[in-house]
Motif scaffolding. Structure first.
Motif, short mmCIF file in Angstrom:
data_model
loop_
_atom_site.label_atom_id
_atom_site.label_comp_id
_atom_site.label_asym_id
_atom_site.label_seq_id
_atom_site.Cartn_x
_atom_site.Cartn_y
_atom_site.Cartn_z
N GLN A 10 9.13 -1.27 -15.32
CA GLN A 10 8.54 -0.87 -13.88
C GLN A 10 7.90 0.37 -13.85
O GLN A 10 6.98 0.78 -13.05
N VAL A 11 8.63 1.41 -14.40
CA VAL A 11 8.09 2.71 -14.26
C VAL A 11 6.57 2.92 -14.62
O VAL A 11 5.97 3.67 -14.17
N VAL A 12 6.29 2.12 -15.96
CA VAL A 12 5.15 2.16 -16.46
C VAL A 12 4.13 1.34 -15.52
O VAL A 12 3.15 1.84 -15.25
N SER A 13 4.63 0.24 -14.91
CA SER A 13 3.58 -0.43 -13.78
C SER A 13 3.44 0.34 -12.68
O SER A 13 2.22 0.34 -12.14
N ASP A 14 4.39 1.25 -12.35
CA ASP A 14 4.12 1.93 -11.24
C ASP A 14 3.05 2.90 -11.52
O ASP A 14 2.01 3.17 -10.59
N LYS A 15 3.10 3.65 -12.56
CA LYS A 15 2.11 4.45 -13.01
C LYS A 15 0.89 3.91 -13.05
O LYS A 15 -0.30 4.60 -12.66
N TRP A 16 0.51 2.87 -13.68
CA TRP A 16 -0.45 2.15 -13.86
C TRP A 16 -1.30 1.58 -12.27
O TRP A 16 -2.34 1.65 -12.25
N GLN A 17 -0.28 1.31 -11.52
CA GLN A 17 -0.92 1.23 -10.21
C GLN A 17 -1.46 2.39 -9.70
O GLN A 17 -2.59 2.19 -9.02
N GLU A 18 -0.83 3.52 -9.96
CA GLU A 18 -1.43 4.96 -9.25
C GLU A 18 -2.89 5.24 -10.02
O GLU A 18 -3.83 5.42 -9.28
N ILE A 19 -2.94 4.78 -11.37
CA ILE A 19 -4.13 5.14 -12.22
C ILE A 19 -5.24 3.92 -11.57
O ILE A 19 -6.36 4.43 -11.18
N THR A 20 -4.87 2.81 -11.30
CA THR A 20 -5.90 1.80 -10.76
C THR A 20 -6.22 2.42 -9.55
O THR A 20 -7.48 2.20 -9.05
N ASN A 21 -5.55 2.77 -8.59
CA ASN A 21 -5.80 3.13 -7.20
C ASN A 21 -6.66 4.43 -7.16
O ASN A 21 -7.80 4.57 -6.45
N LEU A 22 -6.33 5.26 -8.06
CA LEU A 22 -7.35 6.47 -8.26
C LEU A 22 -8.57 6.26 -8.85
O LEU A 22 -9.65 6.67 -8.30
N LEU A 23 -8.59 4.99 -9.95
CA LEU A 23 -9.86 4.76 -10.37
C LEU A 23 -10.84 4.17 -9.37
O LEU A 23 -12.04 4.41 -9.33
N ALA A 24 -10.23 3.23 -8.49
CA ALA A 24 -11.21 2.56 -7.39
C ALA A 24 -11.64 3.66 -6.54
O ALA A 24 -12.74 3.75 -6.07
N GLU A 25 -10.47 4.64 -6.33
CA GLU A 25 -11.18 5.80 -5.20
C GLU A 25 -12.15 6.84 -5.75
O GLU A 25 -13.15 6.99 -5.11
N LEU A 26 -12.09 7.11 -7.16
CA LEU A 26 -13.09 7.85 -7.60
C LEU A 26 -14.49 7.25 -7.86
O LEU A 26 -15.43 7.84 -7.86
N VAL A 27 -14.38 6.07 -8.38
CA VAL A 27 -15.60 5.44 -8.58
C VAL A 27 -16.17 4.80 -7.18
O VAL A 27 -17.25 4.32 -7.32
N SER A 48 -5.85 -2.29 -8.16
CA SER A 48 -5.88 -1.37 -7.01
C SER A 48 -5.62 -2.02 -5.80
O SER A 48 -6.11 -3.20 -5.17
N LYS A 49 -5.09 -1.07 -4.82
CA LYS A 49 -4.81 -1.58 -3.56
C LYS A 49 -5.81 -0.99 -2.73
O LYS A 49 -5.54 -0.68 -1.60
N SER A 50 -6.98 -1.22 -3.17
CA SER A 50 -8.28 -0.70 -2.31
C SER A 50 -8.87 -1.81 -1.42
O SER A 50 -8.60 -2.86 -1.75
N GLN A 51 -9.53 -1.37 -0.33
CA GLN A 51 -10.04 -2.44 0.79
C GLN A 51 -11.12 -3.35 0.06
O GLN A 51 -11.86 -2.65 -0.71
N GLY A 52 -10.77 -4.54 0.20
CA GLY A 52 -11.75 -5.40 -0.39
C GLY A 52 -11.45 -5.97 -1.74
O GLY A 52 -12.47 -6.45 -2.25
N ASN A 53 -10.40 -5.42 -2.33
CA ASN A 53 -10.07 -6.23 -3.72
C ASN A 53 -9.67 -7.75 -3.43
O ASN A 53 -8.58 -7.99 -2.80
N PRO A 54 -10.43 -8.47 -4.08
CA PRO A 54 -10.01 -9.92 -3.92
C PRO A 54 -9.10 -10.34 -4.99
O PRO A 54 -8.58 -11.52 -5.10
#
Length: 570
Positions: A10-27, A48-54
């Protein structure tokens, strides 16, 4: 080891969640995903927990259905699809039904080479993704594979320990009846077991260290905008002594005095707690060499909304900045070469231009004397004097047009793009070359379009193209005998909103042996030519977004045609 059976902590999954959130934000896309292959299906492991992610975590899809990620895993290469709707290969892709028409993704592998899945970004609009996005995806992919390497080593060690434990338990069970006899041997086994447990704890600590390590290029600042965390990778570019914990980025920037307004806007953005992208500044490495850095960051807040600082990514853009400087120097050299070519052509026209200016000046003098005579009569002839004055105005205007054209062609400045009428440019060059045409017995015909279609371009550069094509046409007809020497200039509209201009002569025509080299730099068929005129003309038309080409005339001679796009809509 069967990698499909390995669970991701879970600790890795949580970190990957941060990575995808940051990736969606930066791109700046609605969806950033980490996918995992689970034959015969592929699942969304992290979204990513970004707006509009289906896409939702643990969502599954069947393989062999034409998904973007299938191609990435099969080819083990980058995949870029700017717009699936325009690509026959991707038009039936299932993700289009979710509105995701653009894609950029990379494969993710276990340390033993087996594919884990992909890391990707998707957009609901056309997106060609910039080079910085490719580099960002590579860096984050490396961070994910680093985590997979730790998990794989951890699971391998656990399996080894399990086998050791099973072996020990079997030995204990097997030798219980002989406990007294094998006490010494059992003590050795217990000691080995303790060593295995210690190794396991060491492995667990190593895993925690990997889990706490983000991407090699990540950084974090506190509320005072001073660095509180840095990626270890920054040490590989020798900026460790400069880029240090507790420093603000303006403490080690070397362009503060050169670009104060840039830094004022950046600090204002930080104070407003707003995200920023691709902010570039200059610093120095530990060895004193220049380093250009581009950073992007987003503000971080606690659950109560208190500002905690920024997190972001750093990129070394020194090679790109050097390339930009080299490109600017090349453009300046090309502009100067074009001006030299204009001056060379004007030198060839000196006699004709002098004659062209002398004619209206002679007319001005003659009409001025005539006007004075009409006015000095006992009964002034006002109508005749008025006609003489009108002729003076006409001759003065004609001389002024020639002089304005010469000044424009001789000036030294950068491109000045503006809305202009290409027909006016044809008439202006016609005034400059009228005497040259007469001197070589060349008849000029013009058929200019009545469709008022302005183009967006640099007037001086387009005058240079027209002047060069006209002079080439005159040169091509110098040796013609037995038929009229005719030069025709036409313009006509082309769709969607552009203009086509043609310059046709009745000269000797193209030599098939050299026709395909006519636009090459330094290639010329003239004994005294430089071979740069047509090459510069094509460069100018290309820079305007048009096209220049040559073809044989219908009966004889050569036709040069070029297109120019219309004024872009706002």
């Amino acid at each position: 080891m069967e990698t499909s059976a390995i669970d991701i902590p879970q600790v890795v999954s949580d970190k990957w969640q941060e990575i995808t959130n940051l990736l969606a934000e930066l791109v700046q896309v609605p969806a950033a995903l980490i996918m995992r292959i689970e034959p015969p299906e592929i699942s969304v492991f992290v979204a990513s927990k970004s707006q509009g992610n289906p896409y939702q975590p643990r969502e599954r899809a069947c393989l062999n259905t034409g998904l973007y990620c299938e191609t990435v895993m099969r080819t083990r290469q980058f995949l870029l699809v700017p717009d699936a709707r325009d690509d026959d290969e991707w038009r039936s892709n299932p993700d289009i039904k979710l509105g995701m028409i653009s894609y950029l993704g990379l494969p993710i592998s276990w340390p033993n080479g087996i594919i884990f899945g992909t890391i990707c970004v998707l957009d609901h609009k056309r997106n060609a993704y910039r080079e910085v996005h490719h580099r960002l995806l590579l860096q984050l992919r490396d961070a994910v594979e680093s985590d997979l390497r730790s998990v794989f080593l951890y699971e391998t060690r656990l399996a080894d320990e399990k086998r050791v434990k099973e072996r020990l338990e079997a030995q204990v069970t097997e030798r219980t009846a002989e406990l007294a006899k094998i006490n010494d041997a059992l003590s050795l086994e217990v000691a080995e077991h303790k060593r295995a447990v210690a190794a396991l704890r060491k492995s667990e600590q190593r895993f925690r260290d990997y889990a706490e390590t983000v991407s090699d290029w990540l950084w974090e600042t506190g509320p005072d905008h001073r660095l509180i965390r840095l990626s270890e990778q920054l040490a590989t570019i020798s900026v460790g002594p400069v880029l240090r914990i507790g420093a603000a980025r303006w403490d080690f920037a070397t362009d503060l005095e050169e670009e104060p307004e840039k830094w004022r806007r950046h600090v204002a953005t930080l104070e407003a707690h707003e995200p920023f992208h691709n902010f570039r500044y200059r610093t120095t490495r530990g060895d004193g060499s220049v380093l250009h850095i581009a950073i992007s960051g987003k503000p971080v807040f606690d659950p109560e909304g208190r500002f905690l600082g920024y997190r972001g990514i750093t990129t070394d853009v020194t090679p790109a900045v050097r390339a930009e400087h080299a490109e600017k120097a090349l453009q300046q050299a090309q502009a100067e070469l074009a001006r030299v070519a204009r001056l060379t052509t004007m030198g060839e026209l000196v006699a004709s231009i002098a004659h062209e200016i002398n004619q209206p000046l002679t007319g001005v003098l003659a009409n001025g004397h005539a006007g004075l005579q009409w006015l000095n009569r006992d009964k002034p002839a006002l109508d005749e004097a008025r006609n003489a004055l009108s002729c003076i105005v006409s001759d003065g205007t004609r001389a002024g047009e020639v002089i304005r054209g010469l000044r424009a062609l001789a000036k030294k400045s950068g491109p000045e793009l503006a809305k202009l009428d290409i027909n006016d440019a044809v008439r202006e060059v016609q005034a400059l070359t009228r005497s040259e045409l007469q001197r070589h017995s060349v008849t000029l015909h013009t058929d200019l379009s009545a469709d008022d279609r302005p183009v967006f371009g640099d007037r001086v550069q387009l005058l240079q193209v027209l002047l060069n094509l006209i002079m080439n046409g005159i040169e091509a007809m110098r040796a013609v005998t037995g038929r009229p020497k005719t030069l025709a200039i036409t313009s006509e509209p082309v769709e969607p909103s552009g203009v086509l201009v043609a310059v046709e002569d009745t000269g000797t025509g193209l030599d098939p042996a050299t026709a395909d080299r006519i636009f090459d730099p330094f290639f010329t068929t003239k004994s005294d030519g430089l071979g740069m005129g047509l090459s510069i003309c094509r460069s100018i038309i290309d820079a305007h977004g048009g096209r220049l080409w040559v073809s044989p005339g219908v009966l004889c001679g050569t036709v040069f045609r070029f297109t120019l796009p219309g004024v872009p809509s706002v």
